[in-house]
Write a protein that holds these residues in place. Structure first.
Motif, mmCIF file in Angstrom:
data_model
loop_
_atom_site.group_PDB
_atom_site.id
_atom_site.type_symbol
_atom_site.label_atom_id
_atom_site.label_comp_id
_atom_site.label_asym_id
_atom_site.label_seq_id
_atom_site.Cartn_x
_atom_site.Cartn_y
_atom_site.Cartn_z
ATOM 1 N N GLY A 141 26.626 31.821 -41.100
ATOM 2 C CA GLY A 141 26.039 31.851 -39.767
ATOM 3 C C GLY A 141 27.022 32.335 -38.725
ATOM 4 N N ALA A 142 26.486 32.987 -37.694
ATOM 5 C CA ALA A 142 27.254 33.386 -36.512
ATOM 6 C C ALA A 142 26.608 32.681 -35.315
ATOM 7 C CB ALA A 142 27.228 34.893 -36.325
ATOM 8 N N ILE A 143 27.428 32.074 -34.491
ATOM 9 C CA ILE A 143 26.934 31.213 -33.415
ATOM 10 C C ILE A 143 26.883 31.992 -32.108
ATOM 11 C CG2 ILE A 143 27.175 28.980 -32.295
ATOM 12 C CD1 ILE A 143 26.920 28.943 -35.426
ATOM 13 N N VAL A 144 25.688 32.087 -31.534
ATOM 14 C CA VAL A 144 25.474 32.844 -30.296
ATOM 15 C C VAL A 144 25.698 31.946 -29.087
ATOM 16 C CG1 VAL A 144 23.768 34.117 -28.924
ATOM 17 C CG2 VAL A 144 23.779 34.325 -31.431
ATOM 18 N N VAL A 145 26.504 32.443 -28.151
ATOM 19 C CA VAL A 145 26.631 31.812 -26.837
ATOM 20 C C VAL A 145 25.931 32.738 -25.846
ATOM 21 C CG1 VAL A 145 28.202 30.900 -25.083
ATOM 22 C CG2 VAL A 145 28.850 30.795 -27.506
ATOM 23 N N TYR A 204 19.076 26.621 -32.457
ATOM 24 C CA TYR A 204 17.941 27.228 -33.151
ATOM 25 C C TYR A 204 18.354 28.585 -33.710
ATOM 26 C CZ TYR A 204 17.321 29.805 -28.723
ATOM 27 O OH TYR A 204 17.521 30.583 -27.603
ATOM 28 N N LYS A 205 17.626 28.987 -34.748
ATOM 29 C CA LYS A 205 17.916 30.231 -35.447
ATOM 30 C C LYS A 205 17.185 31.396 -34.794
ATOM 31 C CE LYS A 205 17.485 32.091 -40.179
ATOM 32 N NZ LYS A 205 17.024 31.734 -41.557
ATOM 33 N N VAL A 206 17.877 32.531 -34.676
ATOM 34 C CA VAL A 206 17.249 33.750 -34.165
ATOM 35 C C VAL A 206 16.271 34.261 -35.221
ATOM 36 C CG1 VAL A 206 17.651 36.173 -33.567
ATOM 37 C CG2 VAL A 206 19.160 34.385 -32.672
ATOM 38 N N TYR A 243 24.992 44.384 -36.312
ATOM 39 C CA TYR A 243 24.006 44.826 -37.298
ATOM 40 C C TYR A 243 24.532 44.594 -38.712
ATOM 41 C CZ TYR A 243 20.557 47.983 -39.474
ATOM 42 O OH TYR A 243 19.543 48.522 -40.233
ATOM 43 N N GLU A 244 25.768 44.981 -38.932
ATOM 44 C CA GLU A 244 26.335 44.843 -40.272
ATOM 45 C C GLU A 244 26.534 43.377 -40.644
ATOM 46 O OE1 GLU A 244 29.695 47.166 -42.924
ATOM 47 O OE2 GLU A 244 28.930 48.007 -41.056
ATOM 48 N N ILE A 245 26.887 42.566 -39.672
ATOM 49 C CA ILE A 245 26.991 41.121 -39.910
ATOM 50 C C ILE A 245 25.644 40.572 -40.371
ATOM 51 C CG2 ILE A 245 27.230 38.893 -38.709
ATOM 52 C CD1 ILE A 245 29.518 40.143 -37.107
ATOM 53 N N TYR A 246 24.580 41.002 -39.704
ATOM 54 C CA TYR A 246 23.236 40.536 -40.032
ATOM 55 C C TYR A 246 22.825 40.991 -41.432
ATOM 56 C CZ TYR A 246 18.224 39.617 -39.411
ATOM 57 O OH TYR A 246 16.933 39.162 -39.540
ATOM 58 N N LEU A 247 23.060 42.260 -41.754
ATOM 59 C CA LEU A 247 22.694 42.776 -43.073
ATOM 60 C C LEU A 247 23.443 42.057 -44.193
ATOM 61 C CD1 LEU A 247 22.434 46.670 -42.750
ATOM 62 C CD2 LEU A 247 20.681 44.931 -42.346
ATOM 63 N N ALA A 248 24.642 41.600 -43.889
ATOM 64 C CA ALA A 248 25.455 40.932 -44.911
ATOM 65 C C ALA A 248 24.909 39.553 -45.272
ATOM 66 C CB ALA A 248 26.901 40.816 -44.432
ATOM 67 N N GLY A 249 23.829 39.137 -44.609
ATOM 68 C CA GLY A 249 23.216 37.854 -44.941
ATOM 69 C C GLY A 249 23.632 36.724 -44.032
ATOM 70 N N ILE A 250 24.199 37.062 -42.897
ATOM 71 C CA ILE A 250 24.653 36.058 -41.936
ATOM 72 C C ILE A 250 23.595 35.906 -40.838
ATOM 73 C CG2 ILE A 250 26.444 35.490 -40.243
ATOM 74 C CD1 ILE A 250 28.384 37.164 -42.007
ATOM 75 N N ASP A 251 23.105 34.691 -40.668
ATOM 76 C CA ASP A 251 22.079 34.426 -39.666
ATOM 77 C C ASP A 251 22.712 34.118 -38.314
ATOM 78 O OD1 ASP A 251 19.871 34.620 -41.455
ATOM 79 O OD2 ASP A 251 20.351 32.619 -42.222
ATOM 80 N N TYR A 252 21.931 34.347 -37.265
ATOM 81 C CA TYR A 252 22.378 34.019 -35.913
ATOM 82 C C TYR A 252 21.757 32.703 -35.457
ATOM 83 C CZ TYR A 252 24.264 38.719 -35.734
ATOM 84 O OH TYR A 252 25.003 39.850 -35.999
ATOM 85 N N TRP A 253 22.620 31.820 -34.959
ATOM 86 C CA TRP A 253 22.200 30.515 -34.442
ATOM 87 C C TRP A 253 22.648 30.388 -32.991
ATOM 88 C CZ3 TRP A 253 19.473 26.835 -37.280
ATOM 89 C CH2 TRP A 253 19.311 27.108 -38.634
ATOM 90 N N VAL A 254 21.760 29.903 -32.139
ATOM 91 C CA VAL A 254 22.030 29.861 -30.700
ATOM 92 C C VAL A 254 22.386 28.444 -30.256
ATOM 93 C CG1 VAL A 254 21.126 30.403 -28.408
ATOM 94 C CG2 VAL A 254 20.352 31.731 -30.395
ATOM 95 N N LEU A 255 23.514 28.306 -29.574
ATOM 96 C CA LEU A 255 23.878 27.017 -28.978
ATOM 97 C C LEU A 255 22.964 26.750 -27.778
ATOM 98 C CD1 LEU A 255 27.790 27.014 -29.037
ATOM 99 C CD2 LEU A 255 26.254 25.527 -30.348
#
Length: 336
Positions: A141-145, A204-206, A243-255
């Protein structure tokens, strides 16, 4: 474009950091020295910054001023690892981002533009979310601020009056003083779903990802994709990283309670317009290439029918002819 001279740790921070600290991985040019110093004094945590210096007669003055900056500010000396990039190529933003990431000394980084002011303590927020921390540690996961900016640019010049909690932020949002960053380009940050964020109290997840999405994110340094260095100049460079982070299977999660606000900074608009036109064309080709590259890798590693490939399937399946090509690759793989 040619060789660049990279001098890592031209200045090295004196502090020793916990491996689970979040390093601000950023880039800076000569005209943003004061903003970098402000970030160091405000964040008081690890910063890995790539500084580009043009290889001409002005570089000596810039280096001199850099030494003065570190001499004058104890927080710069304590928290900032600074890496020099010396060449004749302006606006190699992704190359500079990679330098800052490569030399970061903690497990997690935040890919940040130096002009953003950190209004809340997202480090403390993350510590209170053990499930999110586990996703981060696992590299899943990658955490969105969420990022904001003032509608009237003059309001964004004094960071001292920026809101420091969600309640005060929402007052300015309702008064139509603040809005999502670059609201005229909804695709850039719209996937964060600001209307949902205004009401949320939990991460929550994008779910409505767009290939132009370019949030400011915290993610694991090791095992995550690098930024493609073919993108030079304004336009699509950060989106390509995300984009490449997302394709690699990493989801975005928002604080749900943390945010950044852009400190007003004026850009060379003529240059931006020309470079965006070029990079938009490059991005179209890049997306197809990245989709095929990650698909072939996942098929070869027997990950195609796992959860890791879901982001890629959802996003790349929209590209014309992609699914037909993948069927043939799978057939060839099964015959081996």
């Amino acid at each position: 474009m040619g060789p660049s001279k990279v001098i890592p740790y031209y200045f090295k921070a004196s502090e020793n950091f916990d491996h689970e600290e979040i390093t601000m991985a950023t880039l800076v040019t000569y005209n943003r020295f004061k903003v970098l110093a402000r970030l160091a004094s405000h964040y008081r945590g690890p910063i890995s910054v790539a500084l580009h210096v043009n290889d001409d007669e002005d570089k000596y003055q810039i280096i001199s001023d850099l030494h003065d900056l570190f001499a004058e500010n104890e927080d710069m000396r304590r928290y900032v690892d600074l890496h020099l990039v010396v060449d004749k190529f302006d606006r190699q933003f992704n190359m500079w981002r990679n330098v800052a990431k490569f030399f970061a000394r903690t497990d997690f980084i935040m890919m940040l533009d130096v002009d953003f002011y950190l209004c809340t303590d997202f480090r403390e927020s993350l510590k209170k979310e053990p499930e999110l921390m586990n996703i981060l540690r696992a590299g899943k996961g990658a955490i969105v601020v969420p990022a904001f900016e003032y509608i009237n640019e003059a309001d964004g010049e004094d960071w001292n009056v920026f809101p420091t909690n969600k309640k005060d932020l929402l007052v300015d949002v309702k008064a139509d003083r603040l809005d999502m960053f670059h609201r005229s380009w909804t695709r850039g940050h719209g996937s964060t779903d600001y209307e949902k964020w205004y009401k949320s109290t939990k991460p929550y997840k994008v779910t409505d990802y767009n290939y132009s999405y370019e949030p400011y994110v915290i993610f694991k340094k090791e095992g995550t994709p690098w930024c493609d260095e073919r993108f030079v100049g304004y336009g699509a460079n950060k989106a390509a990283c995300l984009y490449e982070i997302y394709l690699a299977g990493i989801d975005y999660w928002v604080l749900p309670s943390d945010f950044l606000i852009h400190q007003t900074h004026h850009y060379p608009e003529d240059t931006r317009a020309k470079e965006r036109t070029y990079n938009k064309k490059l991005y179209d080709y890049y997306r197809e290439e990245a989709c095929l590259r990650y698909a072939r890798l996942m098929i070869a590693n027997n990950e195609w029918n796992t959860a890791k490939s879901e982001n890629l399937k959802n996003e790349c399946g929209r590209l014309r002819g992609f699914n037909d090509v993948i069927e043939k690759i799978i057939e060839q793989h099964e015959e081996l």
